[in-house]
Design an enzyme around this catalytic site. Structure first.
Site, PDB file in Angstrom:
ATOM      1  N   ASP A 169      14.065 -12.035   4.219  1.00 19.51           N
ATOM      2  CA  ASP A 169      14.212 -12.955   5.355  1.00 19.51           C
ATOM      3  C   ASP A 169      12.886 -13.116   6.090  1.00 19.51           C
ATOM      4  O   ASP A 169      12.840 -13.077   7.326  1.00 19.51           O
ATOM      5  CB  ASP A 169      15.299 -12.451   6.311  1.00 19.51           C
ATOM      6  CG  ASP A 169      15.723 -13.511   7.337  1.00 19.51           C
ATOM      7  OD1 ASP A 169      15.431 -14.710   7.102  1.00 19.51           O
ATOM      8  OD2 ASP A 169      16.339 -13.142   8.357  1.00 19.51           O
ATOM      9  N   ASN A 359      -8.149  -1.968  -0.100  1.00 16.57           N
ATOM     10  CA  ASN A 359      -7.209  -2.786  -0.868  1.00 16.57           C
ATOM     11  C   ASN A 359      -6.070  -3.314  -0.006  1.00 16.57           C
ATOM     12  O   ASN A 359      -5.207  -4.048  -0.495  1.00 16.57           O
ATOM     13  CB  ASN A 359      -6.651  -2.018  -2.073  1.00 16.57           C
ATOM     14  CG  ASN A 359      -5.848  -0.791  -1.668  1.00 16.57           C
ATOM     15  OD1 ASN A 359      -5.575  -0.574  -0.487  1.00 16.57           O
ATOM     16  ND2 ASN A 359      -5.472   0.023  -2.642  1.00 16.57           N
ATOM     17  N   GLU A 405      -0.750   9.594  10.121  1.00 16.61           N
ATOM     18  CA  GLU A 405      -1.610  10.733   9.780  1.00 16.61           C
ATOM     19  C   GLU A 405      -3.060  10.418  10.135  1.00 16.61           C
ATOM     20  O   GLU A 405      -3.793  11.282  10.617  1.00 16.61           O
ATOM     21  CB  GLU A 405      -1.471  11.071   8.297  1.00 16.61           C
ATOM     22  CG  GLU A 405      -0.104  11.620   7.925  1.00 16.61           C
ATOM     23  CD  GLU A 405       0.118  11.731   6.428  1.00 16.61           C
ATOM     24  OE1 GLU A 405       1.038  12.451   6.008  1.00 16.61           O
ATOM     25  OE2 GLU A 405      -0.637  11.080   5.655  1.00 16.61           O
TER      26      GLU A 405
END
Length: 488
Positions: A169, A359, A405
Site C-alpha cells: 500500500d 548501498n 546500534e
C-alpha cells in the site's frame, strides 16, 4: 534467540526463586520494547486531536503521560479486520512486522492493546504530516526534494524486502515527514503488509487503485509490486497529477491492465533524461524484468542523494570511550536512542549514517565501516577497529550495524543517559505504575542478566529492598555505574 511478547504480570505474585543468569538470552533490539498490554493503558494517553480517519480506522494524536511524548494512536475496528491482519502474539500483524524493523525511514510501534471493539496501536508521530499533504496538495516540491524522498523510500523498501515483507500500500499518504523543516521521511501504514512464504506467490488485491501493479490486479505477485508503486509515486511527485483518468476504482484498474503507465508516456511531461532512465527500469510490465529496490538504489539519479553528504565526523575515532556493556546498560541505551531522542539531537548522525551506508540498504556492513575508517587511519588499523566495532556493537549478531546500534555507538553517554530518559525507561518496566520494579519485570523484557558490574549492582540493590527497586534508585544505579565505568 529473540523474545516472547512483553506481557506484564502482577509483580507481587511472581516466583521469588528467580534464575537471573539462565534462560532466554534475549537479543537487545528496539523491538523487545514493543509490548502487549491491557486496555487500561488507554488511560495513559491524553487526546489532542484526530489526525486521520477512514471507514475502518482512525488516528489520534495523543500525549503519552508517563513521558509526555507525542504519539499517534491507530485505532482499528475489530469487525473490519481479516484473519491475515491478526497475529497470535502481538494481536495485530502490523505490530508484529514493525517490531522486526530497525531502519531510519520506517515508523516505530510502541505497544498494542485492545477493548471489546477495537485494537489500539500507538506509533511514532511525525510532525511534518504526509508527503501528500505537504508536497502534492501544497505543491512545495522540486527535483532535489523528490530525489531525497525516493532515496529514503527505496532504502526502506530494500530493507523490508530483504526481511521478506511486502508493503502492498505504498502511496504519498503513507509517507510521513519527520518535521516541517526537513525532507526526512518515515514510511508507515503496514496494515496491508504481508510476509513472503518461500516458494509461494502472494494473492489478494490491496492498496489504492492508482498505485496497483498490473500483476496484483491479475491476482498473483511478489515483492516487485512495491517497486511498481514507487514508479507511480515518482510520476505523481514530479507532475502533481495521477497517471490514470478513471473516475472510480474499476475504471482505474481497467486502465492499468489495458494501458499501464510507461516511461515513454512519462517522457512527454518529464524532461530529465536520468529520471526517465530510472523509470524505464521501474515501470516494467513483467515483474521478473523489473528492477529490485536494492538495485534501484544504485541508479545514478538516486545515488546522487548519498554523494551530497560531505560530513566529516570524529565519531568513529572515539568509540573506545564506551566501556560499560552490561545487559541493562544495552537495554536502557537502546530504548533511549531508538524511541526517545529528539530528531534534532540525531539529525547530523542520521546524515552520517546515510553517508557510510554506500548501498543504501539501511544497515552498515563491515566493508562500509572499514571504508569510512580508512578516511582517517591506515588499512591495518581500520581492519582491527572494524572488528572491534562489530564485536561491541552488533548486539543482535546479524553481521550488520543496524541503525539504533549505530546511534548507540555514536553518542557519548552524557548526551543521552539523562535522568528524564532513564526515568522513561523505568516506566517501561513499571507497567502497574506503582513506582517500583522487580528483577523479573526487567528480566521479562531483556532476558537473562549478564555478570557485568552494573547488572550485579542492580541485582544486589534489589535484593536489599524486598526485591523492589524504586525509580530513584534505578536512575541512580544506572547513572552512577555508567559514570564510573566510562571514567575508568
Amino acid at each position: 534467540m529473540g523474545c516472547s511478547p512483553y506481557i506484564h504480570d502482577n509483580k507481587h505474585e511472581q516466583d521469588k526463586s528467580l534464575k537471573l543468569f539462565i534462560g532466554s538470552d534475549t537479543t537487545i533490539t528496539p523491538g523487545i520494547f514493543t509490548r502487549v498490554v491491557d486496555s487500561s493503558s488507554l488511560h495513559d494517553y491524553n487526546l489532542i486531536r484526530i489526525i486521520g480517519s477512514g471507514a475502518f480506522s482512525k488516528v489520534l494524536l495523543c500525549s503519552y503521560q508517563p513521558t509526555l511524548q507525542l504519539r499517534a494512536i491507530k485505532i482499528m475496528k475489530k469487525s473490519s479486520l481479516v484473519t491475515q491482519q491478526l497475529d497470535t502474539d502481538y494481536k495485530i500483524k502490523e505490530a508484529a512486522i514493525l517490531r522486526k524493523f530497525d531502519h531510519p525511514n520506517i515508523i516505530k510501534c510502541f505497544e498494542v492493546f485492545e477493548d471489546s471493539l477495537n485494537y489500539y496501536m500507538p506509533l511514532e508521530y511525525c510532525q511534518g504530516g504526509s508527503v501528500f499533504e505537504k508536497f502534492i496538495v501544497k505543491k512545495e516540491l522540486n527535483e532535489e526534494k523528490i530525489r531525497v524522498i525516493m532515496a529514503q523510500l527505496l532504502s526502506a523498501i530494500a530493507y523490508f524486502h530483504e526481511k521478506g515483507v511486502i508493503h502492498r500500500d505504498l502511496k504519498p499518504e503513507n509517507i510521513f515527514l519527520e518535521s516541517k523543516e526537513t525532507s526526512q521521511i518515515k514510511l508507515g501504514d503496514f496494515g496491508s503488509a504481508c510476509e513472503i512464504v518461500a516458494g509461494k506467490r502472494c494473492k489478494g488485491c490491496f492498496g489504492t487503485a492508482y498505485y496497483l501493479a498490473p500483476e496484483m490486479i491479475k491476482g498473483s505477485y511478489d515483492e516487485k509490486v512495491d517497486i511498481w508503486s514507487c514508479g507511480i509515486i515518482l510520476f505523481i511527485l514530479l507532475t502533481g497529477s495521477p497517471p490514470y483518468s478513471g473516475k472510480n476504482t474499476a475504471d482505474i484498474k481497467s486502465q492499468i491492465l489495458k494501458h499501464p503507465l510507461t516511461s515513454k508516456q512519462c517522457s512527454v511531461v518529464i524532461q530529465n533524461k536520468l529520471i526517465i532512465d530510472f523509470l524505464e527500469n521501474i515501470l516494467v510490465i513483467n515483474p521478473n524484468d523489473r528492477i529490485s529496490a536494492s538495485k534501484a538504489l544504485l541508479h545514478p539519479w538516486i545515488a546522487q542523494f548519498r554523494n551530497n553528504f560531505n560530513i566529516k565526523s570524529e565519531i568513529l575515532k572515539n568509540l573506545h570511550q564506551k566501556k560499560c556493556f552490561s545487559k541493562i546498560y544495552q537495554a536502557v541505551s537502546m530504548y533511549i536512542v531508538a524511541y526517545l531522542l529528539d530528531i534534532k539531537d540525531i539529525s547530523e548522525l542520521k546524515q552520517y549514517f546515510y553517508k557510510i551506508d554506500k548501498n543504501g540498504d539501511g544497515k552498515l556492513d563491515e566493508e562500509e565501516i572499514k571504508m569510512e575508517l580508512r578516511t582517517f587511519m591506515d588499512s591495518d588499523k581500520a581492519e582491527l577497529t572494524s572488528k572491534e566495532i562489530f564485536k561491541k556493537y552488533d548486539l543482535n549478531s546479524n553481521d550488520f550495524i543496524d541503525y539504533s546500534e549505530f546511534l548507540l555507538m555514536s553518542l557519548s553517554d552524557d548526551k543521552y543517559l539523562l535522568e528524564r530518559y532513564i526515568s522513561a525507561v523505568f516506566k517501561e518496566f513499571d507497567l502497574d505504575q506503582d513506582g517500583f520494579v522487580t528483577l523479573w519485570d526487567i528480566q521479562s523484557v531483556i532476558g537473562r542478566f549478564s555478570h557485568d558490574a552494573l547488572d550485579l549492582c542492580l541485582i544486589k540493590e534489589c535484593s536489599k529492598n524486598n526485591k523492589l527497586l524504586s525509580e530513584k534508585k534505578f536512575i541512580n544505579i544506572i547513572r552512577k555505574c555508567t559514570s564510573k565505568k566510562n571514567k575508568s
